[in-house]
Enzyme design. Structure first.
Site, PDB file in Angstrom:
ATOM      1  N   ASP A  12       7.013   2.952   1.939  1.00  0.00           N
ATOM      2  CA  ASP A  12       7.764   3.051   2.876  1.00  0.00           C
ATOM      3  C   ASP A  12       7.950   1.816   3.859  1.00  0.00           C
ATOM      4  O   ASP A  12       8.053   1.695   5.055  1.00  0.00           O
ATOM      5  CB  ASP A  12       7.423   4.313   3.937  1.00  0.00           C
ATOM      6  CG  ASP A  12       6.980   5.716   3.228  1.00  0.00           C
ATOM      7  OD1 ASP A  12       8.124   5.919   2.599  1.00  0.00           O
ATOM      8  OD2 ASP A  12       6.018   6.156   3.419  1.00  0.00           O
ATOM      9  N   GLU A  13       7.872   0.730   3.017  1.00  0.00           N
ATOM     10  CA  GLU A  13       8.151  -0.627   3.791  1.00  0.00           C
ATOM     11  C   GLU A  13       9.304  -1.050   4.023  1.00  0.00           C
ATOM     12  O   GLU A  13       9.633  -2.136   4.859  1.00  0.00           O
ATOM     13  CB  GLU A  13       7.422  -1.752   2.788  1.00  0.00           C
ATOM     14  CG  GLU A  13       5.807  -1.738   2.484  1.00  0.00           C
ATOM     15  CD  GLU A  13       5.617  -0.750   1.279  1.00  0.00           C
ATOM     16  OE1 GLU A  13       6.340  -0.130   0.794  1.00  0.00           O
ATOM     17  OE2 GLU A  13       4.258  -0.570   0.960  1.00  0.00           O
ATOM     18  N   LYS A  15      11.980  -0.806   1.403  1.00  0.00           N
ATOM     19  CA  LYS A  15      12.536  -1.098   0.137  1.00  0.00           C
ATOM     20  C   LYS A  15      14.267  -0.790   0.039  1.00  0.00           C
ATOM     21  O   LYS A  15      15.035  -1.535  -0.489  1.00  0.00           O
ATOM     22  CB  LYS A  15      11.891  -0.536  -1.011  1.00  0.00           C
ATOM     23  CG  LYS A  15      10.486  -1.097  -1.301  1.00  0.00           C
ATOM     24  CD  LYS A  15       9.872  -0.431  -2.345  1.00  0.00           C
ATOM     25  CE  LYS A  15       9.858   1.003  -2.411  1.00  0.00           C
ATOM     26  NZ  LYS A  15       8.330   1.265  -1.631  1.00  0.00           N
ATOM     27  N   GLY A  39      11.269   8.479  -1.362  1.00  0.00           N
ATOM     28  CA  GLY A  39      12.063   8.902  -0.223  1.00  0.00           C
ATOM     29  C   GLY A  39      12.769   7.371   0.213  1.00  0.00           C
ATOM     30  O   GLY A  39      12.096   6.936   1.338  1.00  0.00           O
ATOM     31  N   HIS A  40      13.842   7.206  -0.204  1.00  0.00           N
ATOM     32  CA  HIS A  40      14.680   5.979   0.415  1.00  0.00           C
ATOM     33  C   HIS A  40      15.602   6.120   1.151  1.00  0.00           C
ATOM     34  O   HIS A  40      16.505   7.212   0.790  1.00  0.00           O
ATOM     35  CB  HIS A  40      15.226   4.918  -0.723  1.00  0.00           C
ATOM     36  CG  HIS A  40      14.208   4.249  -1.673  1.00  0.00           C
ATOM     37  ND1 HIS A  40      13.025   3.833  -1.359  1.00  0.00           N
ATOM     38  CD2 HIS A  40      14.235   3.988  -2.988  1.00  0.00           C
ATOM     39  CE1 HIS A  40      12.401   3.263  -2.245  1.00  0.00           C
ATOM     40  NE2 HIS A  40      13.090   3.576  -3.254  1.00  0.00           N
ATOM     41  N   THR A 129       2.941  14.959  -2.656  1.00  0.00           N
ATOM     42  CA  THR A 129       4.239  15.389  -2.048  1.00  0.00           C
ATOM     43  C   THR A 129       4.215  16.826  -2.673  1.00  0.00           C
ATOM     44  O   THR A 129       5.524  17.375  -2.287  1.00  0.00           O
ATOM     45  CB  THR A 129       5.332  14.308  -2.628  1.00  0.00           C
ATOM     46  OG1 THR A 129       5.335  14.376  -4.003  1.00  0.00           O
ATOM     47  CG2 THR A 129       5.237  12.978  -1.938  1.00  0.00           C
ATOM     48  N   ARG A 143      -0.690  13.854 -24.029  1.00  0.00           N
ATOM     49  CA  ARG A 143       0.314  13.914 -25.193  1.00  0.00           C
ATOM     50  C   ARG A 143       0.773  15.425 -25.621  1.00  0.00           C
ATOM     51  O   ARG A 143       0.913  15.811 -26.462  1.00  0.00           O
ATOM     52  CB  ARG A 143      -0.771  13.483 -26.420  1.00  0.00           C
ATOM     53  CG  ARG A 143      -0.779  12.048 -26.151  1.00  0.00           C
ATOM     54  CD  ARG A 143      -2.078  11.454 -27.199  1.00  0.00           C
ATOM     55  NE  ARG A 143      -3.095  12.309 -26.752  1.00  0.00           N
ATOM     56  CZ  ARG A 143      -4.378  11.762 -27.345  1.00  0.00           C
ATOM     57  NH1 ARG A 143      -4.480  10.935 -28.178  1.00  0.00           N
ATOM     58  NH2 ARG A 143      -5.495  12.480 -26.874  1.00  0.00           N
ATOM     59  N   GLN A 223       7.096   4.185  -4.455  1.00  0.00           N
ATOM     60  CA  GLN A 223       5.746   4.169  -3.952  1.00  0.00           C
ATOM     61  C   GLN A 223       5.475   2.615  -3.521  1.00  0.00           C
ATOM     62  O   GLN A 223       6.146   1.901  -3.284  1.00  0.00           O
ATOM     63  CB  GLN A 223       4.776   4.866  -4.724  1.00  0.00           C
ATOM     64  CG  GLN A 223       5.072   6.297  -4.784  1.00  0.00           C
ATOM     65  CD  GLN A 223       6.107   7.027  -5.714  1.00  0.00           C
ATOM     66  OE1 GLN A 223       5.988   6.387  -6.781  1.00  0.00           O
ATOM     67  NE2 GLN A 223       6.922   7.439  -5.280  1.00  0.00           N
ATOM     68  N   THR A 238      -0.804   7.781  -6.411  1.00  0.00           N
ATOM     69  CA  THR A 238       0.018   8.376  -7.136  1.00  0.00           C
ATOM     70  C   THR A 238      -0.202   8.286  -8.676  1.00  0.00           C
ATOM     71  O   THR A 238      -1.266   7.480  -8.731  1.00  0.00           O
ATOM     72  CB  THR A 238       1.547   7.919  -6.851  1.00  0.00           C
ATOM     73  OG1 THR A 238       2.314   9.067  -7.561  1.00  0.00           O
ATOM     74  CG2 THR A 238       1.748   6.606  -7.398  1.00  0.00           C
ATOM     75  N   ARG A 305       7.021  14.265   7.331  1.00  0.00           N
ATOM     76  CA  ARG A 305       5.797  14.274   7.724  1.00  0.00           C
ATOM     77  C   ARG A 305       5.561  13.155   8.501  1.00  0.00           C
ATOM     78  O   ARG A 305       5.886  12.110   8.224  1.00  0.00           O
ATOM     79  CB  ARG A 305       4.773  14.244   6.587  1.00  0.00           C
ATOM     80  CG  ARG A 305       4.425  15.327   5.610  1.00  0.00           C
ATOM     81  CD  ARG A 305       3.396  15.233   4.754  1.00  0.00           C
ATOM     82  NE  ARG A 305       3.717  14.483   3.616  1.00  0.00           N
ATOM     83  CZ  ARG A 305       2.933  14.256   2.431  1.00  0.00           C
ATOM     84  NH1 ARG A 305       1.919  14.495   2.686  1.00  0.00           N
ATOM     85  NH2 ARG A 305       3.352  13.410   1.638  1.00  0.00           N
ATOM     86  N   LYS A 333      10.845  -4.693   9.671  1.00  0.00           N
ATOM     87  CA  LYS A 333      10.622  -3.845  10.787  1.00  0.00           C
ATOM     88  C   LYS A 333       9.856  -4.833  11.987  1.00  0.00           C
ATOM     89  O   LYS A 333       8.955  -4.382  12.664  1.00  0.00           O
ATOM     90  CB  LYS A 333       9.707  -2.981  10.557  1.00  0.00           C
ATOM     91  CG  LYS A 333      10.669  -1.762   9.900  1.00  0.00           C
ATOM     92  CD  LYS A 333      10.114  -0.161   9.950  1.00  0.00           C
ATOM     93  CE  LYS A 333      10.832   0.628   9.403  1.00  0.00           C
ATOM     94  NZ  LYS A 333      10.594   2.022   9.467  1.00  0.00           N
TER      95      LYS A 333
HETATM   96  P1  IMP Z   1       2.200  12.053  -5.509  1.00  0.00           P
HETATM   97  O1  IMP Z   1       2.945  11.039  -5.950  1.00  0.00           O
HETATM   98  O2  IMP Z   1       3.173  13.275  -4.940  1.00  0.00           O
HETATM   99  O3  IMP Z   1       1.351  12.587  -6.411  1.00  0.00           O
HETATM  100  O4  IMP Z   1       1.235  11.760  -4.256  1.00  0.00           O
HETATM  101  C1  IMP Z   1       0.180  11.138  -4.168  1.00  0.00           C
HETATM  102  C2  IMP Z   1       0.099   9.979  -3.071  1.00  0.00           C
HETATM  103  O5  IMP Z   1       1.198   9.128  -2.916  1.00  0.00           O
HETATM  104  C3  IMP Z   1      -0.003  11.026  -1.470  1.00  0.00           C
HETATM  105  O6  IMP Z   1      -0.695  10.175  -0.681  1.00  0.00           O
HETATM  106  C4  IMP Z   1       1.731  10.561  -1.121  1.00  0.00           C
HETATM  107  O7  IMP Z   1       1.824  10.651   0.276  1.00  0.00           O
HETATM  108  C5  IMP Z   1       2.017   9.233  -1.798  1.00  0.00           C
HETATM  109  N1  IMP Z   1       3.384   8.890  -1.961  1.00  0.00           N
HETATM  110  C6  IMP Z   1       3.890   9.422  -2.954  1.00  0.00           C
HETATM  111  N2  IMP Z   1       5.390   9.006  -3.042  1.00  0.00           N
HETATM  112  C7  IMP Z   1       5.327   8.373  -1.792  1.00  0.00           C
HETATM  113  C8  IMP Z   1       6.391   7.388  -1.435  1.00  0.00           C
HETATM  114  O8  IMP Z   1       7.574   7.315  -1.648  1.00  0.00           O
HETATM  115  N3  IMP Z   1       6.085   6.903  -0.185  1.00  0.00           N
HETATM  116  C9  IMP Z   1       4.831   7.114   0.563  1.00  0.00           C
HETATM  117  N4  IMP Z   1       3.798   7.760   0.024  1.00  0.00           N
HETATM  118  C10 IMP Z   1       4.011   8.292  -1.273  1.00  0.00           C
END
Ligand code: IMP
Length: 436
Positions: A12-13, A15, A39-40, A129, A143, A223, A238, A305, A333
């Site tokens: 969430d920087e 991008k 989520g962009h 997520t 596999r 991410q 992730t 969130r 920002k």
């Molecule tokens: P997952 O990718 O759904 O398995 O989540 C693993 C971790 O990555 C959790 O802490 C999520 O909140 C974080 N995460 C996954 N996708 C994003 C993203 O696009 N932005 C910020 N955090 C993310």
């Protein structure tokens, strides 16, 4: 020219804005890892697009976009997104969207397993997520995953779904959840996979041909560095490799064809989900965290969130810079900090009385970090929309220069608001002039 763009923190920087800003300079824009967990938000004039699975470049009608082999793709989410942006006036055809035949599919049981796994972890949950990302990558590494190319054969799809579901249902039932039915999964998936067929491409060959034709390729990390399964704050990460090396594997592009890496760094830090966050603003700084969350709109673009907020962490950001080999940084920002009296920057970690400025690997150390701060004066004035570095208040310039020194990378661009023109180009010659 092939450039990678990577978030330096926990995601969430900003991008989306930077990719959108640079998209005009590229012909092909691709993602190489993750799935619809991203989520962009991209704003174009009056229109706001929220993209999860598709690269941000998709909203530019003359760009070709690619979902690389390193991704995990949920077919329903894929078409929901395509249909949603079509409603907003952006048409997506197989001519300009290519899906790797080697990418893996997220199936309904992956989502159910993600829920089960989080329930099982209880207090130690990752805070995922819940979109099935982790379980889909587990199947890939184990596999038994279902690749796009194999799913195109109805017999193979049926065989794999039935076999995988048998095992998945055992785990799902063990935790008292409702087992899934393979006939229902196949009924749901078959038409979606048929619709996917024309998009399926041997994407590494596509990239090789694009490079031969001198096309400019932008690889967009989702991410971020500290969520990388190898290099992040494991196990609170992730399940893929957002870092620069992951771009080569996940897109199927030779590492030496990549010409540069741009880091996206925000002037403060946030994190969603659980896991260590050394500079998090806790109770005593709740007021500042609240201010940042509101000014910076720090709420998940898909899940809504509230994001945890914290001070800039120069230790982990320097680690990200080294790991990815950032050639330049886009700092986002800056305006969010406009109202603060003082701004803290973490310049070292105190772990059990010893100070370090390297990133610890052990999760017990990560939990115990006490940040060592330097405090800089705030600028207490409005920087929103500033386009000239020299016009920034002196203390804002000082803050930016301090971050650059501590991270050890030159800052090429500063974002001072969500719109495209709310941007300062500090060094237009950076990275072959692609900020010019
Ligand atoms: P997952 O990718 O759904 O398995 O989540 C693993 C971790 O990555 C959790 O802490 C999520 O909140 C974080 N995460 C996954 N996708 C994003 C993203 O696009 N932005 C910020 N955090 C993310």
């Amino acid at each position: 020219m092939i450039i990678v763009i990577i978030g330096a923190q926990w995601g969430d920087e900003g991008k989306g804005k930077v990719v959108d800003l640079l998209a005009d300079r590229f012909d092909v824009i691709a993602r190489y890892q993750g799935g619809h967990n991203a989520g962009h938000s991209v704003y174009v004039g009056e229109r706001a697009f929220v993209l999860r699975l598709l690269p941000s470049g998709i909203i530019h009608p003359d760009k070709v976009c690619v979902l690389g082999n390193g991704m995990v793709i949920e077919p329903k989410a894929f078409f929901e997104e395509i249909d949603q942006i079509a409603e907003q006036g952006v048409e997506v055809s197989p001519e300009r969207l290519k899906v790797s035949s080697r990418a893996h599919l997220i199936m309904p049981y992956h989502k159910a397993l993600d829920h089960t796994s989080e329930e099982r972890l209880g207090n130690e949950k990752i805070g995922t997520t819940l979109r099935g990302i982790g379980p889909a990558y587990e199947d890939k590494a184990g596999r038994r995953g279902i690749r796009v190319a194999d799913a195109l054969s109805p017999e193979l799809l049926k065989l794999r779904v039935e076999r995988n579901l048998e095992e998945a249902n055992r785990i799902i039932a063990l935790f008292g959840n409702q087992p899934l039915r393979s006939d229902e999964i196949l009924e749901e998936m078959t038409p979606l996979i048929e619709r996917l067929r024309p998009f399926v491409t041997e994407t590494s060959h596509f990239f090789a041909e694009a490079k031969k034709a001198n096309k400019k390729i932008l690889l967009e990390g989702a991410q971020a560095t500290l969520l990388d399964v190898d290099h992040g704050t494991y196990p609170y990460v992730t399940s893929s490799n957002p870092t620069a090396g992951g771009a080569s594997v996940g897109a199927g592009i030779p590492p030496h064809h990549i010409s540069g890496v741009l880091g996206i760094v925000r002037t403060y830090a946030t994190r969603v989900g659980e896991g260590p966050f050394p500079t998090e603003m806790l109770d005593a700084e709740e007021g500042i965290a609240h201010l940042i969350r509101e000014r910076g709109n720090e709420y998940g673009s898909v899940t809504k969130r509230p994001r945890r907020c914290g001070w800039f962490d120069a230790v982990s950001t320097r680690y990200a810079a080294e790991l990815n080999g950032f050639d330049s940084i886009a700092l986002t920002k800056l305006d969010v900090l406009d109202e603060l009296d003082e701004i803290k920057v973490c310049v070292g970690y105190d772990i059990n009385g010893g100070t370090t400025n390297t990133m610890p690997a052990a999760s017990s150390d990560l939990r115990q970090i006490k940040p060592v701060y330097e405090t800089l004066p705030g600028w207490k004035s409005d920087t929103v929309g500033t386009t000239d570095f020299a016009k920034l208040p002196e203390n804002a310039q000082r803050y930016v220069n301090f971050l650059s020194e501590r991270v050890g990378v030159e800052i090429g661009l500063i974002s001072t608001g969500p719109e495209r023109d709310q941007t300062i180009i500090i060094n237009a010659s950076t990275m072959d002039g692609w900020f010019s």
